[in-house]
Design an enzyme around this catalytic site. Structure first.
Site, mmCIF file in Angstrom:
data_model
loop_
_atom_site.group_PDB
_atom_site.id
_atom_site.type_symbol
_atom_site.label_atom_id
_atom_site.label_comp_id
_atom_site.label_asym_id
_atom_site.label_seq_id
_atom_site.Cartn_x
_atom_site.Cartn_y
_atom_site.Cartn_z
ATOM 1 C CG HIS A 1 -9.787 3.859 4.774
ATOM 2 N ND1 HIS A 1 -10.052 5.066 4.436
ATOM 3 C CD2 HIS A 1 -10.010 2.994 3.475
ATOM 4 C CE1 HIS A 1 -10.154 5.365 2.875
ATOM 5 N NE2 HIS A 1 -9.911 3.966 2.449
ATOM 6 C CE1 TYR B 1 -9.890 -5.186 4.098
ATOM 7 C CE2 TYR B 1 -8.628 -4.886 2.261
ATOM 8 C CZ TYR B 1 -9.523 -4.532 3.133
ATOM 9 O OH TYR B 1 -10.605 -3.456 2.936
ATOM 10 C CE LYS B 2 -4.652 -6.295 -1.905
ATOM 11 N NZ LYS B 2 -5.534 -5.209 -2.823
ATOM 12 C CG ASN C 1 -7.259 -1.165 -4.229
ATOM 13 O OD1 ASN C 1 -6.322 -1.445 -3.354
ATOM 14 N ND2 ASN C 1 -8.630 -1.432 -3.616
ATOM 15 C CD GLU D 1 -12.007 -1.280 -6.144
ATOM 16 O OE1 GLU D 1 -12.856 -2.188 -5.629
ATOM 17 O OE2 GLU D 1 -11.492 -0.539 -5.616
ATOM 18 N NE ARG E 1 -5.358 4.560 -3.971
ATOM 19 C CZ ARG E 1 -5.968 3.420 -3.219
ATOM 20 N NH1 ARG E 1 -7.129 3.419 -3.049
ATOM 21 N NH2 ARG E 1 -4.991 2.597 -2.774
ATOM 22 C CE1 TYR F 1 -3.543 -2.606 0.318
ATOM 23 C CE2 TYR F 1 -3.044 -2.771 2.709
ATOM 24 C CZ TYR F 1 -3.661 -3.006 1.512
ATOM 25 O OH TYR F 1 -4.828 -4.057 1.526
#
Ligand code: HEM
Length: 343
Positions: free
Chosen positions: A193, A316-317, A225, A265, A223, A37
């Site tokens: 978040h 997490y993903k 993601n 994204e 950005r 990140y």
């Protein structure tokens, strides 16, 4: 019309397909062989004709089918679209931003004619011809944010700016990577978040918020993601986790290349003129691994990124369970060559 629109589905029989054109212009998000990140924001300027970065709001071959999918999800669950009462003006700002950009950048597909506050909007791909009075809700079939985001690919969050923070006070969210507008509505930047690992300790959100609070009108930023999705499913929402979560168990070494998709994204941020709110469009692009690997440097790089991704991020993903299978599949596209930074 210049774009040939696909007739496809993003659920059940999953007839979604990317053409050769869509594969070549896919926004591959990795500029090096590893990922962590960061505050990866850059000006949202027009870049490379034909790329997804050329236009303010990219329209592609999936447009008509994605809008049909949005209508289907909304019919099942109207809470995917919510706007707190003070956000109506921001909805009008968003409507203007999208209509104006689409009519200017895709004149063969969209037209906007203004006569004072009497506006005439024509959306040819969706067969819409609407006359209305700007800022008068009674002249549209629904609220302005809902009206325009039923005609624009990607999810949208509208953030109110107050108390040195951003508040998710409105949104249209039907193509999300496992988060819920109904859960997050009314939360601030740090609160929504909260589930993200590592980034808080790294100071990513503190720096990102500081930057966004200073965002100026006419100077949007963007950005990328990314995550991984089984089947070309746009609606990977917590609300429907019972339907799609189980699909992770259907992946085998034989079908992993066609079932797993890289989900990218393209997120943009705009300061809105009347409300001073921020618009946050989140545009989702899907590509199956076997299509991605037709670009050799992408197959090679994705193998390395996923192989070395910290465990907290893979968890997490949501693909920690299948990571060994994905990495094993992608290893055939990694010839071990040294790579240089850049996409
Ligand atoms: C994840 C919203 C801006 C970085 C998320 C999530 C939401 C969200 C809802 C999912 C959290 C969950 O698991 O429930 C937004 C909104 C923004 C915004 C509405 C507009 C103001 C940013 C910016 C950054 C950022 C500017 C820049 C660093 C991240 C990261 C994740 C995340 C790193 C984790 C994504 C992943 O690993 O898949 N965001 N975000 N966000 N956001 Fe944001």
């Amino acid at each position: 019309m210049t774009i040939q629109f696909n007739d496809e589905t993003f659920y059940d029989d999953y007839t979604f397909r990317n053409s050769e054109w869509a594969i070549r212009r896919f926004p591959f998000p990795f500029h090096e062989d590893s990922y962590m990140y960061s505050v990866n924001l850059e000006p949202h300027l027009s870049l490379r004709p034909g790329s997804v970065f050329e236009k303010t709001f990219d329209v592609d071959e999936h447009y008509v089918s994605e809008m049909r999918d949005r209508a289907r999800v909304l019919a099942e669950d109207p809470l995917r679209c919510q706007s707190l009462p003070h956000m109506t003006l921001a909805g009008w700002d968003l409507l203007e931003l999208i209509m104006d950009a689409k009519a200017r950048e895709y004149p063969d597909l969209f037209e906007l004619h203004r006569d004072g506050d009497r506006w005439h909007w024509i959306n040819k791909p969706l067969g819409i011809d609407q006359t209305f009075t700007f800022l008068d809700e009674t002249t549209l079939p629904c609220g302005p944010m809902e009206y325009i985001t039923r005609q624009a690919q990607g999810d949208f969050a509208l953030l109110d700016h107050r108390d040195d923070n951003l508040w998710m006070d409105a949104g249209m969210v039907t193509t999300q990577a496992d988060w819920s507008l109904d859960f997050d509505i009314g939360m601030n930047f740090y609160e929504w978040h909260a589930p993200v690992p590592k980034a808080h300790e790294m100071g990513v959100f503190q720096r990102a918020l500081k930057f966004l609070l200073n965002l100026q009108q006419g100077a949007p930023v963007r950005r990328l993601n990314w995550t991984m999705t089984v089947n070309p499913l746009l609606d990977t929402s917590p609300e429907n986790y019972h339907k799609w979560g189980v699909q992770k168990t259907s992946v085998t070494p034989e079908n992993v290349g066609s079932k797993y998709h890289l989900r990218v994204e393209l997120q943009t941020l705009f300061r809105l003129p009347r409300s001073n709110a921020l618009a946050f469009p989140i545009r989702c692009y899907l590509i199956r691994l076997e299509d991605l690997a037709t670009v050799p440097k992408w197959g090679r790089r994705l193998h390395r990124v996923l192989r070395d991704l910290p465990e907290e991020l893979a968890t997490y993903k949501g693909f920690i369970r299948n990571r060994p299978m994905i990495v094993d599949y992608l290893s055939q596209f990694d010839d071990g060559a040294e790579t240089s930074p850049g996409i």
